[in-house]
Design an enzyme around this catalytic site. Structure first.
Site, PDB file in Angstrom:
ATOM      1  N   LYS A  24       0.938  -1.093  -0.027  1.00 18.31           N
ATOM      2  CA  LYS A  24      -0.079   0.283   0.208  1.00 18.31           C
ATOM      3  C   LYS A  24       0.650   1.104  -0.634  1.00 18.31           C
ATOM      4  CE  LYS A  24      -1.904   2.926   3.294  1.00 18.31           C
ATOM      5  NZ  LYS A  24      -1.090   3.469   4.253  1.00 18.31           N
ATOM      6  N   ASN A  25       1.995   1.290   0.582  1.00 18.49           N
ATOM      7  CA  ASN A  25       3.345   2.769   0.818  1.00 18.49           C
ATOM      8  C   ASN A  25       3.901   2.091  -0.365  1.00 18.49           C
ATOM      9  OD1 ASN A  25       0.960   2.895   2.871  1.00 18.49           O
ATOM     10  ND2 ASN A  25       2.894   2.392   4.852  1.00 18.49           N
ATOM     11  N   ARG A  98      -2.986  10.527   1.964  1.00 17.57           N
ATOM     12  CA  ARG A  98      -1.870  10.663   2.245  1.00 17.57           C
ATOM     13  C   ARG A  98      -1.360  11.362   0.504  1.00 17.57           C
ATOM     14  NH1 ARG A  98      -1.830  13.660   6.180  1.00 17.57           N
ATOM     15  NH2 ARG A  98       0.583  13.621   6.069  1.00 17.57           N
ATOM     16  N   CYS A 122      -5.125   7.842   7.956  1.00 17.60           N
ATOM     17  CA  CYS A 122      -4.695   7.678   9.496  1.00 17.60           C
ATOM     18  C   CYS A 122      -5.230   8.489  10.403  1.00 17.60           C
ATOM     19  CB  CYS A 122      -4.444   6.891  10.021  1.00 17.60           C
ATOM     20  SG  CYS A 122      -4.207   4.661   8.951  1.00 17.60           S
ATOM     21  N   ASP A 312       3.686   0.910  11.700  1.00 18.89           N
ATOM     22  CA  ASP A 312       2.677   0.471  11.420  1.00 18.89           C
ATOM     23  C   ASP A 312       1.923  -1.384  11.699  1.00 18.89           C
ATOM     24  OD1 ASP A 312       2.522   1.912   8.028  1.00 18.89           O
ATOM     25  OD2 ASP A 312       2.154   3.055  10.198  1.00 18.89           O
ATOM     26  N   VAL A 334       6.654   7.145  16.820  1.00 23.13           N
ATOM     27  CA  VAL A 334       6.617   7.755  15.105  1.00 23.13           C
ATOM     28  C   VAL A 334       5.713   8.768  15.198  1.00 23.13           C
ATOM     29  CG1 VAL A 334       6.499   7.725  12.633  1.00 23.13           C
ATOM     30  CG2 VAL A 334       8.231   5.932  14.384  1.00 23.13           C
TER      31      VAL A 334
END
Ligand code: UD1
Ligand code: PEP
Length: 439
Positions: A24-25, A98, A122, A312, A334
């Site tokens: 996903k990232n 994002r 998120c 995550d 983070v």
């Protein structure tokens, strides 16, 4: 049928096999990178998740054609006709993810201007984008804040520059990469993020013709080129989804084989998984994760940037730690507000206490700033099914894990949010023998 609620009947171990596809990232970023090319690109191992659908829509608004390729999970992106988009249409994607902010550099290069709507993502902290706009100004962008977003221009083009990030921000590093590759001259980025997804994006850009080096001190250097071509790339697997299913196996005393999981990107997670008492076996096609029986071990855990323990991974693991014997300490360094999801776990019977103090040695920006960013998890505790409202992507999947591990039935509300990062998660739950149903 209410398709935003899922009934989960707990008490059954998850057992079986599932597959993870592209990260996903990474995948949405690689799609944005295609904008920079003068030729079509081919991206493989693309999952059907909402963040991909959002970026596909935004690219199409800007004239990029995006179609399915020959093989499953393949996209063909053709940026030959990039054009300005209607602000109202872009705004329709406001709050979705994002990723829109990463369109800045590519659109400035292609069109000389860009409009960026409000961002989503998120709700786990303030999620400011000050680093992004600081670096874009250093490249020569002029940014005008408007009621519904940010309008950018580059009146004198974009020139390479010397940047040091205040914190190794993933998104800001990607912002620099996607802007510097076609900027005039050399860009030096100190204190860069070096997550596996960043490295995979660098591979994509290098395939397009970019010149990018990464030094041992996490300094990235980019030499701007005049033109980039297309790429053909298979996205790296989603280490975040793989770890989430591993935590489900641990919390429910089950066993899950994750096709596509890659040890290289998960080494830190695998070490922690083993310390907690989980077992795993790596083969050429994936990783099997299982609970070997007996008690789980409480641990001290701190999240950090790569190669530290990925933030995550934290929320799914915390649910597994509610089943560990003893006191586990979690220090989330983070995001300042990534432990709020534990309140609902306590209502299910967990015993998790949050603290404003930094409960760990990792340097942290949140100590003495009134953020509840450390936790003590006491276990093992028996969880009882309950009514759960999903707060964010990983918190949402964590609630599914808690509901699976709990006695009785849970109603999980707002499950649509989980589609942002977990492909076909309900089918996967069913494949693993979970007793779930739509009310
Ligand atoms: C779509 C995507 O890839 N999301 C990932 C990305 O988010 P994202 O790129 O948003 O995360 P960052 O690495 O930028 O954020 C890390 C920290 O830097 C701060 N910060 C960031 C930017 C900025 O301009 N100012 C600022 O203060 C953030 O508030 C946060 O405290 O990296 C995070 C950290 O690995 C992951 O949890 C997310 O899953
Ligand atoms: C924080 C996450 O995603 P995003 O940055 O897209 O909100 C996540 O994937 O856990």
């Amino acid at each position: 049928m209410n398709d935003d609620v899922l009934l989960v009947h707990g008490g059954t171990p998850v057992e079986g096999e599932i597959r993870v596809r592209g990260a996903k990232n990474l995948v949405p970023k690689a799609m944005v990178a295609a904008l920079l090319g003068s030729a079509p690109s081919r991206l493989r191992n693309v999952p059907e998740i909402r963040d991909v659908r959002v970026v596909r829509g935004l690219l199409q608004l800007h004239g990029v054609t995006v179609r399915s390729g020959e093989e499953p999970g393949e996209l063909v992106l053709d940026p030959s006709r990039v054009e300005s988009a209607n602000v109202a249409d872009i705004d329709a994607h406001a709050g979705s993810s994002r990723i829109p902010i990463l369109f800045c550099g590519p659109l400035l290069h292609r069109l000389g201007h860009a409009f960026i709507p409000g961002l989503g993502g998120c709700d786990i902290g303030g999620r400011p984008v000050d680093f992004h706009f600081d670096v874009l100004r250093q490249f020569g962008a002029v940014i005008e804040k408007r009621a519904d977003g940010q309008y950018l221009e580059a009146p004198r083009g974009l020139r390479g520059c010397k940047i040091r990030l205040p914190y190794p921000s993933v998104g800001s590093t990607e912002q620099v990469l996607l802007t510097a590759v076609l900027a005039e001259g050399v860009t030096e980025l100190a204190n860069a993020a070096v997550e596996p997804e960043i490295e995979d994006l660098i591979c994509v850009l290098q395939k397009m013709g970019a010149i990018i080096s990464m030094d041992t001190d996490r300094t990235i250097r980019i030499t701007g080129v005049d033109k980039l071509g297309g790429y053909t790339h298979r996205a790296l697997p989603d280490r975040l989804e793989a770890a989430s299913w591993a935590c489900a196996a641990l919390a429910t005393k089950g066993s899950v084989y994750v096709h596509g999981a890659s040890q290289r990107e998960m080494m830190t997670f695998l070490n922690v998984f083993r310390k907690v008492g989980g077992e795993f076996e790596v083969d050429d096609a994936g990783i099997r994760f299982w609970h070997p029986g007996g008690p789980l071990n409480a641990i001290a855990l701190e999240t950090d940037v790569h190669p530290g323990f990925q933030t995550d991974w934290q929320q799914p693991l915390v649910v597994a730690l509610t089943q560990a014997s003893g006191l586990s300490i979690v220090h989330e360094t983070v995001y300042e507000s990534r432990l709020g999801f534990t309140e609902a776990l306590n209502q299910m019977g967990a015993r998790i206490q949050l603290y404003r103090e930094c409960l760990g040695g990792t340097p942290c920006r949140f100590g003495q700033r009134n953020f509840l960013h450390s936790a003590v998890v006491s276990g093992p505790t028996t969880l009882q099914g309950g009514d759960l409202v999903i707060p964010d992507l990983r918190g949402g999947f964590s609630y599914l894990i808690a509901a699976l591990a709990a006695e009785g039935t849970s109603r999980v509300h707002g499950i649509g949010l989980i589609n942002r990062g977990y492909e076909n998660f309900i089918e996967k739950l069913e494949d693993l023998g979970a007793k779930v149903e739509r009310p």
